[in-house]
Design an enzyme around this catalytic site. Structure first.
Site, PDB file in Angstrom:
ATOM      1  N   ARG A   1      -5.297 -56.181 -21.435  1.00 42.37           N
ATOM      2  CA  ARG A   1      -4.059 -56.939 -21.199  1.00 42.37           C
ATOM      3  C   ARG A   1      -3.848 -57.826 -22.410  1.00 42.37           C
ATOM      4  O   ARG A   1      -4.810 -58.345 -22.978  1.00 42.37           O
ATOM      5  CB  ARG A   1      -4.160 -57.791 -19.918  1.00 42.37           C
TER       6      ARG A   1
ATOM      7  N   HIS B   1       0.803 -54.679 -12.061  1.00 41.56           N
ATOM      8  CA  HIS B   1       1.355 -56.033 -11.922  1.00 41.56           C
ATOM      9  C   HIS B   1       2.676 -56.153 -12.683  1.00 41.56           C
ATOM     10  O   HIS B   1       3.060 -55.268 -13.438  1.00 41.56           O
ATOM     11  CB  HIS B   1       0.342 -57.093 -12.374  1.00 41.56           C
TER      12      HIS B   1
ATOM     13  N   ASP C   1     -19.670 -83.237   1.621  1.00 45.56           N
ATOM     14  CA  ASP C   1     -18.644 -84.272   1.505  1.00 45.56           C
ATOM     15  C   ASP C   1     -18.086 -84.353   0.083  1.00 45.56           C
ATOM     16  O   ASP C   1     -17.532 -85.375  -0.319  1.00 45.56           O
ATOM     17  CB  ASP C   1     -19.179 -85.635   1.966  1.00 45.56           C
TER      18      ASP C   1
ATOM     19  N   ASP D   1      -8.546 -64.100 -19.986  1.00 48.66           N
ATOM     20  CA  ASP D   1      -7.236 -64.626 -19.587  1.00 48.66           C
ATOM     21  C   ASP D   1      -7.484 -66.093 -19.283  1.00 48.66           C
ATOM     22  O   ASP D   1      -8.115 -66.429 -18.279  1.00 48.66           O
ATOM     23  CB  ASP D   1      -6.733 -63.869 -18.354  1.00 48.66           C
TER      24      ASP D   1
ATOM     25  N   GLU E   1      -1.302 -61.035 -23.493  1.00 48.92           N
ATOM     26  CA  GLU E   1      -0.344 -61.958 -22.866  1.00 48.92           C
ATOM     27  C   GLU E   1      -0.007 -63.115 -23.798  1.00 48.92           C
ATOM     28  O   GLU E   1      -0.898 -63.823 -24.265  1.00 48.92           O
ATOM     29  CB  GLU E   1      -0.956 -62.520 -21.565  1.00 48.92           C
TER      30      GLU E   1
ATOM     31  N   HIS F   1       2.135 -69.989 -12.517  1.00 46.66           N
ATOM     32  CA  HIS F   1       3.257 -69.193 -12.000  1.00 46.66           C
ATOM     33  C   HIS F   1       4.296 -70.226 -11.603  1.00 46.66           C
ATOM     34  O   HIS F   1       4.326 -70.716 -10.474  1.00 46.66           O
ATOM     35  CB  HIS F   1       2.823 -68.317 -10.826  1.00 46.66           C
TER      36      HIS F   1
ATOM     37  N   TYR G   1      -5.110 -50.558 -17.018  1.00 46.82           N
ATOM     38  CA  TYR G   1      -6.422 -50.754 -16.384  1.00 46.82           C
ATOM     39  C   TYR G   1      -6.885 -49.429 -15.813  1.00 46.82           C
ATOM     40  O   TYR G   1      -6.284 -48.924 -14.863  1.00 46.82           O
ATOM     41  CB  TYR G   1      -6.313 -51.805 -15.270  1.00 46.82           C
TER      42      TYR G   1
ATOM     43  N   GLU H   1       3.154 -59.967 -20.547  1.00 49.43           N
ATOM     44  CA  GLU H   1       1.753 -59.596 -20.370  1.00 49.43           C
ATOM     45  C   GLU H   1       1.534 -58.191 -19.828  1.00 49.43           C
ATOM     46  O   GLU H   1       0.943 -58.013 -18.751  1.00 49.43           O
ATOM     47  CB  GLU H   1       1.061 -60.606 -19.457  1.00 49.43           C
TER      48      GLU H   1
ATOM     49  N   HIS I   1       6.258 -63.933 -15.833  1.00 41.73           N
ATOM     50  CA  HIS I   1       6.555 -64.969 -14.830  1.00 41.73           C
ATOM     51  C   HIS I   1       6.963 -66.234 -15.576  1.00 41.73           C
ATOM     52  O   HIS I   1       6.706 -66.370 -16.770  1.00 41.73           O
ATOM     53  CB  HIS I   1       5.355 -65.213 -13.902  1.00 41.73           C
TER      54      HIS I   1
ATOM     55  N   ASP J   1      -0.950 -69.790 -20.878  1.00 44.02           N
ATOM     56  CA  ASP J   1      -1.458 -68.624 -20.140  1.00 44.02           C
ATOM     57  C   ASP J   1      -1.569 -67.470 -21.135  1.00 44.02           C
ATOM     58  O   ASP J   1      -0.584 -66.778 -21.388  1.00 44.02           O
ATOM     59  CB  ASP J   1      -0.487 -68.296 -18.990  1.00 44.02           C
TER      60      ASP J   1
ATOM     61  N   HIS K   1      -7.902 -60.243 -11.676  1.00 45.43           N
ATOM     62  CA  HIS K   1      -8.264 -61.666 -11.599  1.00 45.43           C
ATOM     63  C   HIS K   1      -9.771 -61.796 -11.366  1.00 45.43           C
ATOM     64  O   HIS K   1     -10.213 -62.449 -10.422  1.00 45.43           O
ATOM     65  CB  HIS K   1      -7.457 -62.374 -10.515  1.00 45.43           C
TER      66      HIS K   1
HETATM   67  N1  GLY Z   1      -3.450 -65.882 -15.485  1.00 43.25           N
HETATM   68  C1  GLY Z   1      -2.658 -65.398 -14.430  1.00 43.25           C
HETATM   69  C2  GLY Z   1      -1.533 -64.601 -14.929  1.00 43.25           C
HETATM   70  O1  GLY Z   1      -1.580 -64.126 -16.040  1.00 43.25           O
HETATM   71  O2  GLY Z   1      -0.534 -64.460 -14.282  1.00 43.25           O
HETATM   72 MN    MN Z   2       0.391 -64.771 -16.726  1.00 42.51          MN
HETATM   73 MN    MN Z   3      -2.792 -64.851 -17.612  1.00 38.66          MN
END
Ligand code: GLY
Ligand code: MN
Ligand code: MN
Length: 436
Positions: A404, A348, A37, A258, A406, A359, A386, A382, A352, A269, A241
Site C-alpha cells: 500500500r 478497501h 483501575d 502505515d 498512501e 477518518h 494484497y 492510498e 478518506h 496518515d 490493519h
Molecule cells: N491508517 C488507516 C487508513 O489508512 O485509513
Molecule cells: Mn488512510
Molecule cells: Mn493509513
C-alpha cells in the site's frame, strides 16, 4: 497550541452557521478503563477541541447563537487541589472563561439540572446521537421533561440534527492555521517513516520499527500516533490493519508501515512499503511498480471538481488491468470491474477525509451523489494490492505480497499539494535508504 483568536473565530463561524433558532451540544466521550483501575490515555473529542482547544475530560459545551448573553456555556471539572495533586491540573470554571472562551462556566456535575433551560424552545438541537449512550439518555431525559412543560412555556426542539450538517462542514475545509499543523504532522511522519526504513534489517522485529516510528513522533512534540501504528512484514502486510507488530523481519520480506503522527490534535496518515534487505525481488517489483504507478496517477489527478469516487474508480480500473497482466485475474477488464472480482486483492476505498480524526468528519455525498472536491479539503490517496498466501488462483510467485502507498493531499484552487511528498516512495529512493 493555536492562538485563542482562532478558536473564537471558529465558534463565531459555527454560531453563524447554526442560526439564531438552533442550539448545539458538543461533549467529551467518557474516559475508559484499560484494565484494573488504569485508564486509556484521554484524547478529547475533536469537535470540542475544534471549538475550544480545551483538552480536559468531562467537558460539555453548549452553543446558543440566539441567546442574549451566555452564547457559549461550558461545563467542566471544577478546581480541586486534592484531586489535582493526584491527577493533574484543571483549568476550572475561571480558566474555561478566561482561557477557553466560555461566556459562562459551570461544574460538570450541574449539566443535568441546567441543560433543560439551555435547550428549551430552540428549533433544532445539533447533537451527535448514538456516540455515548449515557449522554444520549441525559439528552433524551431533557427532551422528555420539556415535552411536559410546554404549557408553561418551555418546549422541546422540533428536530435533533446531526453535527455533520453544520459543524463538520466547517471541519472539512481546512484553514491556513490547520494546514500549518497538518504540514508539521506530515513532516514528522515522513521523518519517522525514513527512520524506520533505515532501522529495518533482517532480524529486526516489527515492534522495534513501531517504537522507532512512535519515538520520532514524540521526539518532535507529537501527541503520538493518530491511530495505532501498523508494521507488517512479509505476509502480515496483506492484513490491512495489522497492529500486533510482533514478528521478525525476514530477509527478502517487504515491510508495510502505515503510521501518522498526531500533532496538536491533527494527524497525518502515511503508508510506505519497502524491502527489508534493500532490494525488491522481481515479483515484489511487479506488484510495487503497479501500485506506485496507480498511486502517482491518482495523486496527480486531484483537483477541485473531481470526486473521491472518481479517484477510486480510476484506481480500481488501473489496478484491475494490472491484476490481469499479473495473472491474478482473467480479463476482460470491464467484466472484472463490473463483477467486483478485483476486491479479492483490493478490498478497501482509495481515499478518506483527513484532519483531526484520521477518518475525518464531513459528508461524502450530496443528494445521494459523491460530492466534488473543494480547495481546503485534505484527503488520502492510498491504493494497494494484497495477495494473501492462500489466495485462490494467485500465481505462487505473488503469494504473501502486500503493498500500500498512501499520501496526504490538499486540494488547492488550481490542483493539489502533496503534503507528504517528502516521504520517499520511488524504487530507487527506497532501495538507497534501506541499503544505507
Ligand atoms: N491508517 C488507516 C487508513 O489508512 O485509513
Ligand atoms: Mn488512510
Ligand atoms: Mn493509513
Amino acid at each position: 497550541m493555536l492562538d485563542r483568536s482562532v478558536f473564537a473565530a471558529r465558534r463565531q463561524m459555527y454560531l453563524d452557521a447554526l442560526g439564531p433558532d438552533a442550539v448545539a451540544i458538543v461533549y467529551s466521550l467518557p474516559e475508559r478503563l484499560r484494565n484494573g483501575d488504569s485508564h486509556y490515555q484521554f484524547r478529547q473529542h475533536s469537535d470540542v477541541v475544534y471549538l475550544t482547544g480545551f483538552a480536559e475530560p468531562d467537558t460539555t459545551v453548549v452553543l446558543r447563537p440566539g441567546a442574549d448573553s451566555e452564547k457559549v456555556v461550558m461545563f467542566v471539572r471544577p478546581r480541586d487541589p486534592e484531586l489535582e495533586t493526584w491527577n493533574g491540573r484543571r483549568a476550572g470554571l475561571d480558566g474555561a472563561k478566561e482561557r477557553y472562551g466560555a461566556d459562562a462556566a459551570y461544574p460538570a456535575a450541574e449539566l443535568d439540572q441546567r441543560l433543560m433551560d439551555l435547550v428549551a424552545n430552540c428549533e433544532e438541537l445539533h447533537y451527535a446521537l448514538g456516540l455515548d449512550p449515557d449522554m444520549d439518555l441525559r439528552v433524551a431525559g431533557v427532551l422528555a421533561r420539556l415535552r411536559k412543560t410546554e404549557k408553561r412555556g418551555k418546549r422541546p426542539p422540533r428536530a435533533v440534527v446531526d453535527p455533520r450538517a453544520a459543524l463538520h462542514e466547517l471541519r472539512l475545509r481546512k484553514s491556513p492555521d490547520e494546514l500549518a499543523i497538518l504540514r508539521k504532522a506530515a513532516a514528522i511522519s515522513s521523518e519517522a517513516h525514513i527512520a524506520a526504513m533505515r532501522a529495518g534489517r533482517p532480524g529486526t522485529f516489527e515492534y522495534e520499527l513501531e517504537a522507532t516510528v512512535n519515538y520520532t513522533f514524540r521526539r518532535h512534540g507529537g501527541i503520538g500516533p493518530g491511530y495505532n501504528t501498523i508494521v507488517g512484514a512479509g505476509e502480515n502486510a496483506t492484513i490491512l490493519h495489522y497492529v500486533e507488530n510482533r514478528c521478525a523481519l525476514a530477509d527478502g520480506d517487504l515491510v508495510l508501515i502505515d503510521a501518522g503522527c498526531e500533532y496538536d490534535h491533527y494527524t497525518a496518515d502515511i503508508t510506505r512499503t519497502w524491502p527489508t534487505s534493500g532490494r525488491f525481488t522481481a515479483p515484489q517489483r511487479e506488484v510495487y511498480d503497479l501500485v506506485l504507478d496507480v498511486q502517482q496517477a491518482a495523486v496527480a489527478s486531484v483537483r477541485p471538481g473531481l470526486t473521491l469516487d472518481d479517484i477510486h474508480q480510476q484506481c480500481v480500473r488501473r489496478l484491475t488491468e494490472g491484476m490481469i497482466d499479473l495473472g491474478l485475474l482473467e480479463g476482460p477488464v470491464d467484466a472484472r470491474v463490473e463483477d467486483l472480482a478485483y476486491k479479492k486483492f483490493y478490498m478497501h476505498g482509495t481515499s478518506h477525509w483527513l484532519g483531526m480524526d484520521v477518518h475525518d468528519v464531513g459528508a461524502y455525498t450530496r443528494g445521494g451523489k459523491a460530492r466534488p472536491l473543494e480547495p481546503g479539503m485534505v484527503i488520502t490517496v492510498e491504493p494497494g494490492l494484497y495477495i494473501a498466501t492462500d489466495a485462490p488462483g494467485a500465481p505462487d510467485r505473488l503469494r504473501g505480497i502486500g503493498v500500500r502507498i498512501e499520501d496526504d493531499v490538499l486540494v488547492t484552487v488550481d490542483g493539489h499539494e502533496n503534503l507528504t511528498a517528502a516521504c520517499p516512495k520511488t524504487v530507487a529512493d527506497l532501495e538507497a535508504i534501506c541499503r544505507a
